[in-house]
Motif scaffolding. Structure first.
Motif, PDB file in Angstrom:
ATOM      1  N   LEU A  89     -30.088 -14.406 -29.631  1.00 51.89           N
ATOM      2  CA  LEU A  89     -30.014 -15.730 -29.026  1.00 51.89           C
ATOM      3  C   LEU A  89     -28.746 -16.449 -29.452  1.00 51.89           C
ATOM      4  O   LEU A  89     -28.265 -17.353 -28.771  1.00 51.89           O
ATOM      5  CB  LEU A  89     -31.240 -16.516 -29.506  1.00 51.89           C
ATOM      6  N   PRO A  92     -23.552 -16.167 -28.574  1.00 56.43           N
ATOM      7  CA  PRO A  92     -22.426 -17.016 -28.164  1.00 56.43           C
ATOM      8  C   PRO A  92     -21.881 -17.832 -29.333  1.00 56.43           C
ATOM      9  O   PRO A  92     -20.668 -18.041 -29.441  1.00 56.43           O
ATOM     10  CB  PRO A  92     -23.023 -17.927 -27.096  1.00 56.43           C
ATOM     11  N   ARG A  93     -22.763 -18.261 -30.226  1.00 55.71           N
ATOM     12  CA  ARG A  93     -22.304 -19.087 -31.333  1.00 55.71           C
ATOM     13  C   ARG A  93     -21.435 -18.274 -32.294  1.00 55.71           C
ATOM     14  O   ARG A  93     -20.418 -18.771 -32.791  1.00 55.71           O
ATOM     15  CB  ARG A  93     -23.507 -19.656 -32.061  1.00 55.71           C
ATOM     16  N   ILE A  95     -19.643 -15.656 -31.523  1.00 49.70           N
ATOM     17  CA  ILE A  95     -18.365 -15.343 -30.879  1.00 49.70           C
ATOM     18  C   ILE A  95     -17.473 -16.573 -30.876  1.00 49.70           C
ATOM     19  O   ILE A  95     -16.267 -16.477 -31.136  1.00 49.70           O
ATOM     20  CB  ILE A  95     -18.618 -14.835 -29.448  1.00 49.70           C
ATOM     21  N   TYR A  96     -18.066 -17.737 -30.624  1.00 47.11           N
ATOM     22  CA  TYR A  96     -17.250 -18.948 -30.594  1.00 47.11           C
ATOM     23  C   TYR A  96     -16.697 -19.251 -31.971  1.00 47.11           C
ATOM     24  O   TYR A  96     -15.551 -19.692 -32.112  1.00 47.11           O
ATOM     25  CB  TYR A  96     -18.080 -20.124 -30.075  1.00 47.11           C
ATOM     26  N   LYS A  99     -13.812 -17.109 -32.596  1.00 47.92           N
ATOM     27  CA  LYS A  99     -12.657 -17.579 -31.831  1.00 47.92           C
ATOM     28  C   LYS A  99     -11.984 -18.741 -32.530  1.00 47.92           C
ATOM     29  O   LYS A  99     -10.765 -18.812 -32.626  1.00 47.92           O
ATOM     30  CB  LYS A  99     -13.111 -18.009 -30.435  1.00 47.92           C
ATOM     31  N   GLU A 107     -12.199 -13.163 -31.541  1.00 45.92           N
ATOM     32  CA  GLU A 107     -13.329 -13.359 -30.638  1.00 45.92           C
ATOM     33  C   GLU A 107     -13.705 -12.059 -29.953  1.00 45.92           C
ATOM     34  O   GLU A 107     -14.885 -11.683 -29.905  1.00 45.92           O
ATOM     35  CB  GLU A 107     -12.934 -14.408 -29.598  1.00 45.92           C
ATOM     36  N   GLU A 111     -17.105  -9.831 -30.263  1.00 50.26           N
ATOM     37  CA  GLU A 111     -17.902  -9.625 -29.056  1.00 50.26           C
ATOM     38  C   GLU A 111     -18.166  -8.148 -28.828  1.00 50.26           C
ATOM     39  O   GLU A 111     -19.291  -7.743 -28.522  1.00 50.26           O
ATOM     40  CB  GLU A 111     -17.139 -10.211 -27.860  1.00 50.26           C
ATOM     41  N   ASN A 506     -29.257 -22.848 -25.900  1.00 45.51           N
ATOM     42  CA  ASN A 506     -28.294 -22.893 -26.997  1.00 45.51           C
ATOM     43  C   ASN A 506     -28.615 -24.018 -27.953  1.00 45.51           C
ATOM     44  O   ASN A 506     -28.531 -23.872 -29.177  1.00 45.51           O
ATOM     45  CB  ASN A 506     -26.881 -23.086 -26.441  1.00 45.51           C
ATOM     46  N   GLN A 507     -29.000 -25.159 -27.402  1.00 42.76           N
ATOM     47  CA  GLN A 507     -29.242 -26.307 -28.260  1.00 42.76           C
ATOM     48  C   GLN A 507     -30.505 -26.123 -29.092  1.00 42.76           C
ATOM     49  O   GLN A 507     -30.535 -26.467 -30.278  1.00 42.76           O
ATOM     50  CB  GLN A 507     -29.372 -27.564 -27.397  1.00 42.76           C
ATOM     51  N   GLU A 510     -29.888 -24.126 -32.113  1.00 41.73           N
ATOM     52  CA  GLU A 510     -29.332 -24.802 -33.288  1.00 41.73           C
ATOM     53  C   GLU A 510     -30.444 -25.339 -34.165  1.00 41.73           C
ATOM     54  O   GLU A 510     -30.399 -25.229 -35.402  1.00 41.73           O
ATOM     55  CB  GLU A 510     -28.431 -25.951 -32.847  1.00 41.73           C
TER      56      GLU A 510
ATOM     57  N   LEU B  48     -28.740 -33.532 -22.693  1.00 40.94           N
ATOM     58  CA  LEU B  48     -28.162 -32.407 -23.412  1.00 40.94           C
ATOM     59  C   LEU B  48     -26.795 -32.777 -23.957  1.00 40.94           C
ATOM     60  O   LEU B  48     -26.128 -33.676 -23.440  1.00 40.94           O
ATOM     61  CB  LEU B  48     -28.011 -31.210 -22.475  1.00 40.94           C
ATOM     62  N   GLN B  49     -26.362 -32.013 -24.963  1.00 44.09           N
ATOM     63  CA  GLN B  49     -25.017 -32.240 -25.485  1.00 44.09           C
ATOM     64  C   GLN B  49     -24.003 -31.768 -24.460  1.00 44.09           C
ATOM     65  O   GLN B  49     -24.244 -30.822 -23.704  1.00 44.09           O
ATOM     66  CB  GLN B  49     -24.822 -31.422 -26.762  1.00 44.09           C
ATOM     67  N   TYR B  56     -18.060 -23.861 -23.296  1.00 44.68           N
ATOM     68  CA  TYR B  56     -17.548 -22.518 -23.588  1.00 44.68           C
ATOM     69  C   TYR B  56     -18.674 -21.591 -23.986  1.00 44.68           C
ATOM     70  O   TYR B  56     -18.747 -20.434 -23.565  1.00 44.68           O
ATOM     71  CB  TYR B  56     -16.501 -22.608 -24.697  1.00 44.68           C
ATOM     72  N   MET B  57     -19.590 -22.116 -24.818  1.00 45.16           N
ATOM     73  CA  MET B  57     -20.692 -21.252 -25.257  1.00 45.16           C
ATOM     74  C   MET B  57     -21.610 -20.925 -24.100  1.00 45.16           C
ATOM     75  O   MET B  57     -22.181 -19.821 -24.040  1.00 45.16           O
ATOM     76  CB  MET B  57     -21.466 -21.929 -26.389  1.00 45.16           C
ATOM     77  N   LEU B  58     -21.750 -21.862 -23.179  1.00 44.69           N
ATOM     78  CA  LEU B  58     -22.578 -21.595 -22.011  1.00 44.69           C
ATOM     79  C   LEU B  58     -21.973 -20.468 -21.183  1.00 44.69           C
ATOM     80  O   LEU B  58     -22.670 -19.522 -20.778  1.00 44.69           O
ATOM     81  CB  LEU B  58     -22.666 -22.879 -21.171  1.00 44.69           C
ATOM     82  N   LEU B  60     -19.932 -18.176 -22.227  1.00 39.76           N
ATOM     83  CA  LEU B  60     -20.067 -16.945 -23.019  1.00 39.76           C
ATOM     84  C   LEU B  60     -21.445 -16.335 -22.824  1.00 39.76           C
ATOM     85  O   LEU B  60     -21.599 -15.132 -22.633  1.00 39.76           O
ATOM     86  CB  LEU B  60     -19.885 -17.258 -24.499  1.00 39.76           C
ATOM     87  N   LYS B  61     -22.456 -17.192 -22.891  1.00 39.59           N
ATOM     88  CA  LYS B  61     -23.831 -16.699 -22.803  1.00 39.59           C
ATOM     89  C   LYS B  61     -24.057 -16.008 -21.467  1.00 39.59           C
ATOM     90  O   LYS B  61     -24.639 -14.920 -21.403  1.00 39.59           O
ATOM     91  CB  LYS B  61     -24.779 -17.877 -22.950  1.00 39.59           C
ATOM     92  N   LEU B  64     -22.166 -12.684 -21.312  1.00 41.44           N
ATOM     93  CA  LEU B  64     -22.812 -11.640 -22.117  1.00 41.44           C
ATOM     94  C   LEU B  64     -24.005 -11.068 -21.380  1.00 41.44           C
ATOM     95  O   LEU B  64     -24.218  -9.857 -21.357  1.00 41.44           O
ATOM     96  CB  LEU B  64     -23.279 -12.216 -23.455  1.00 41.44           C
TER      97      LEU B  64
END
Lengths: 526, 218
Positions: A89, A92-93, A95-96, A99, A107, A111, A506-507, A510, B48-49, B56-58, B60-61, B64
């Motif tokens: 899950l 992406p975090r 990889i970022y 980067k 990056e 990946e 994503n949120q 966290e 949402l933030q 960018y992360m979106l 990337l997701k 992937l």
């Protein structure tokens, strides 16, 4: 494994590896440990498919194998590592972060290794160089040495590590592993290998190759297969690298602490804390409760000159940090101008507490949040005392307390005066326990992510049907423009929904990270 | 204890009114149905933030997710043949097979029992054609030579005819697959709409299967 965790694992496996691996993985999670034949028999899948799925899972480090209950002579048993699946899950975090620390090269390296599970250094370098060359303008290409240097940096700062060698006593490296040690004695920690972060010497020079798009898929396959067979020529055969998730997690934890300090106090204080954390990065073990003690003199010397903090100001900031109720920084001595540590576990606990309070506030309102905070601080209160301390009228306080109680965020503690627990002679105290509540919230988070993923799959499926329908309508009707616009609108709103769902995942992740770190920190301190 | 029971009977440690109902009232009705699937929310959720990092992360997701579907780790079960075996299966179904794996893991790091055949990519049409045509030709020549010598040597006996017949059968069989191969190659060379590189002529079929099952049966 809770039901929500199993459900989440299943959804993640399905998303990345397909239905077959999902079936195999979920069954293995539910059963604990199984042999190959038992697994094939119980999932009713063909043996070959089960073998392939296990290969994929072992390659990605999500499944471990070892000699089972019958000892080394018996069949091999497999076990799933669920935390590893949850890490998917967070890809992406990771990889970022790579980067932001090491640029595009870093990056792409991270990946590639994440997507393939484990890779040798030479194949990583070649693949990444090719990818970078592909994006560069014509005539330029990426030199291997640059990629090698980025790789070395990642290894030096421990973001990448060698895959642990399989501990099979005396078996030759040429044959496959057929007598693995039992689970208990197998060293599973990659850090127990002394060469964990040692770079191999590889003989690799050259530049990335540009792929002509006209050659198509076959050329890619050939090139990829060729790159793999060239491994042995580079001298690092058999040395595989994987991403060191723990190191990334420590980095995220530090980031969380620094941003909390900057929100609560100010930018300068957060810079001081950042310097302290950076200085003790290498010396602090992973599960330590606080960093190594640093003297104020050292901190002053290590501070970047761009911040222009004078020495007396630094002392003031440090004393402010120490006095702050969040207890991020503690003072442990007076030598060297004052010895200071960053309280890692306490900081995590406070961050988790802030998360809990915020959740209650957003779901039940600020007055319920006041009651919740009150109970966290005062531990046990009777209903009357709650009303008095929170300064909320009795009726509403009662209502809110009962709502929180029904959601299990608040617990009732009975203190009997007599052994028969008669209601007239028992004290009923409301209380909040931070750790169990954090666990409850973590399970809610897992459930949330599952729901988000399922909703996203549902929306994609719906839209597929709608798109097909609209295409058929287009074929029937002559008025292409009208239906075309509708279809475009549909796809637009769908894209918007899916982006929202992905962003939410994503949120929520966290929050999951924060709660998991807090819960793990309490485990180790016991 | 017994004596004070009468006096202190209706005294509670807390204020009874706080419970919400008095003595003798019926309890509030309990819910008989499970809670609704989408319970109404009291407060709207926080938005949402947003920001560069989040976008960018979106991206990337989503990238992937899309690329992992194309990797060889994404395992799909081979389609089982539902009805009659069709002619086009030879050209179309060569892709997915359960008994081969599409990438080559390092078998020394895996338990032996997981080892299965690695799928080799099909080379382009030119190479095998060159190799096999002379092979086929050589085979045919050998066969013809054998026939001739055998005919010369064993002209008298009865069984010779049978042997010849057998030999001819064998030769026919040998020629059969040769001819088939030849035929296939020619077919492949001609323009067909099928992607020939995915064709697996099944030469190494049956090399694996259950011969790894010599471990303990229990």
């Amino acid at each position: 494994m809770t039901a929500q965790e199993v459900r989440l694992c299943g959804l993640l496996l399905q998303e990345h590896f397909g239905n077959v691996v999902e079936k195999v993985g979920t069954h293995l999670i539910r059963s604990g440990v199984l042999t190959l034949r038992a697994l094939a028999h119980e999932t009713k899948l063909p043996l070959d498919l089960v073998k392939k799925s296990l290969c994929v899972l072992v390659q990605h480090g999500m499944c471990t194998f070892g000699a089972g209950r019958r000892g080394p002579a018996g069949p091999v048993e497999y076990r799933i590592n669920c935390e590893h699946i949850f890490h998917m899950l967070r890809y992406p975090r990771y990889i970022y972060t790579a980067k932001s620390l090491y640029g595009d090269t870093g990056e792409l390296i991270v990946e590639e290794i994440l997507q393939r599970g484990q890779m040798t250094m030479s194949s990583t370098v070649k693949t990444v160089a090719d990818r970078l060359t592909h994006n560069m303008p014509e005539g330029q290409s990426m030199d291997y040495s640059e990629v090698v240097s980025a790789f070395s940096q990642l290894v030096e700062t421990h973001f990448l590590q060698r895959c642990p060698p399989l501990a099979s006593a005396g078996s030759s490296s040429s044959g496959a592993v057929d007598t693995p040690l039992p689970f208990a004695t197998q060293p599973t920690e990659p850090e127990s290998n002394p060469d964990c972060y040692k770079l191999p010497y590889i003989n690799l020079t050259g530049q990335g190759k540009r792929r002509r798009s006209s050659e198509g898929g076959e050329a890619e396959q050939r090139a990829a297969k060729k790159a793999r067979t060239d491994n042995s020529e580079c001298g690092d055969d058999g040395i595989y690298w994987q991403v060191n998730f723990q190191r990334f997690h420590l980095h995220f934890r530090d980031q969380a602490i620094i941003s909390a300090v900057s929100c609560k106090l100010d930018q300068t204080s957060s810079e001081i804390v950042r310097t302290m954390l950076r200085m003790s990065e290498v010396t602090t073990p992973a599960h330590a409760a606080f960093t190594q003690a640093l003297s104020a003199n050292e901190i002053f010397r290590a501070l970047q000159s761009s911040y222009n903090i004078a020495r007396p100001n630094l002392d003031q900031y440090l004393s402010l940090l120490v006095d702050d109720p969040m207890e991020f920084v503690g003072k442990t001595g007076d030598s060297g101008g004052g010895m200071y540590v960053v309280n890692l576990h306490r900081a995590l606990a406070n961050l988790a507490r802030a998360t809990l309070e915020s959740v209650v506030q957003e779901r039940f309102g600020s007055r319920s949040a006041r009651i919740f905070r009150l109970l966290l601080r005062k531990r046990h209160l009777e209903q009357k005392q709650v009303e008095d301390f929170a300064m909320i009228p009795a009726k509403e306080a009662k209502d809110m307390l009962y709502t929180l109680l029904s959601e299990n965020l608040v617990q009732l503690q009975e203190i009997p005066k007599t052994p028969d627990y008669a209601p007239s002679r028992t004290f009923y105290l409301y209380t909040v326990n931070q750790l169990p509540t954090a666990r409850l919230l973590l399970q809610h988070c897992y459930k949330t992510v599952c729901n988000l993923i399922e909703r996203r799959l549902y929306e994609t499926k719906e839209n597929k049907r709608l798109l097909e329908k609209s295409q058929r309508i287009e074929a029937i009707l002559a008025s292409l423009q009208a239906t075309g616009a509708e279809a475009a609108q549909l796809t637009e709103s769908l894209r918007h929904h899916i982006n929202k769902l992905d962003s939410s995942e994503n949120q929520v992740d966290e929050t999951i990270f924060l709660l998991e770190s807090y819960i793990n920190s309490t485990k180790t301190s016991r | 204890m017994a004596g004070s029971r009468g006096r202190g009977r209706s005294q509670f440690t807390f204020n009874v009114d706080a419970l919400g109902f008095g003595r003798g009232d019926s309890l509030p009705t309990s819910a008989q149905t499970p809670s609704p699937l989408f319970p109404p929310m009291q407060f709207r959720p926080v938005p949402l933030q947003t920001g560069e990092e989040v976008d960018y992360m979106l991206a990337l997701k989503q990238e992937l997710r899309a690329s992992s579907k194309n990797l060889p780790f994404h395992i799909k079960a081979a389609r089982t043949k539902t009805d009659v075996a069709r002619y086009s299966d030879k050209y179309q179904n060569g892709e997915l097979k359960n008994n081969c794996i599409e990438w080559s893991p390092d078998w020394s790091r895996m338990p032996k029992e997981l080892c299965i055949k690695v799928r080799k990519p099909r080379k382009t049409g030119a190479k095998p054609q060159l190799k096999q045509k002379p092979k086929v030709a050589a085979k045919k020549e050998e066969v013809l030579q054998k026939l001739e010598t055998l005919e010369k040597r064993e002209e008298e006996q009865h069984s010779e005819e049978e042997e010849d017949e057998e030999k001819k059968k064998q030769n026919d069989e040998e020629e059969g697959p040769d001819a088939d191969e030849d035929y296939d190659e020619e077919e492949i060379e001609d323009e067909t709409d099928y992607i020939m590189s995915y064709f697996d002529n099944g030469e190494d079929f049956g090399a694996d299967s259950d011969d790894n099952m010599d471990e303990a049966v229990y």
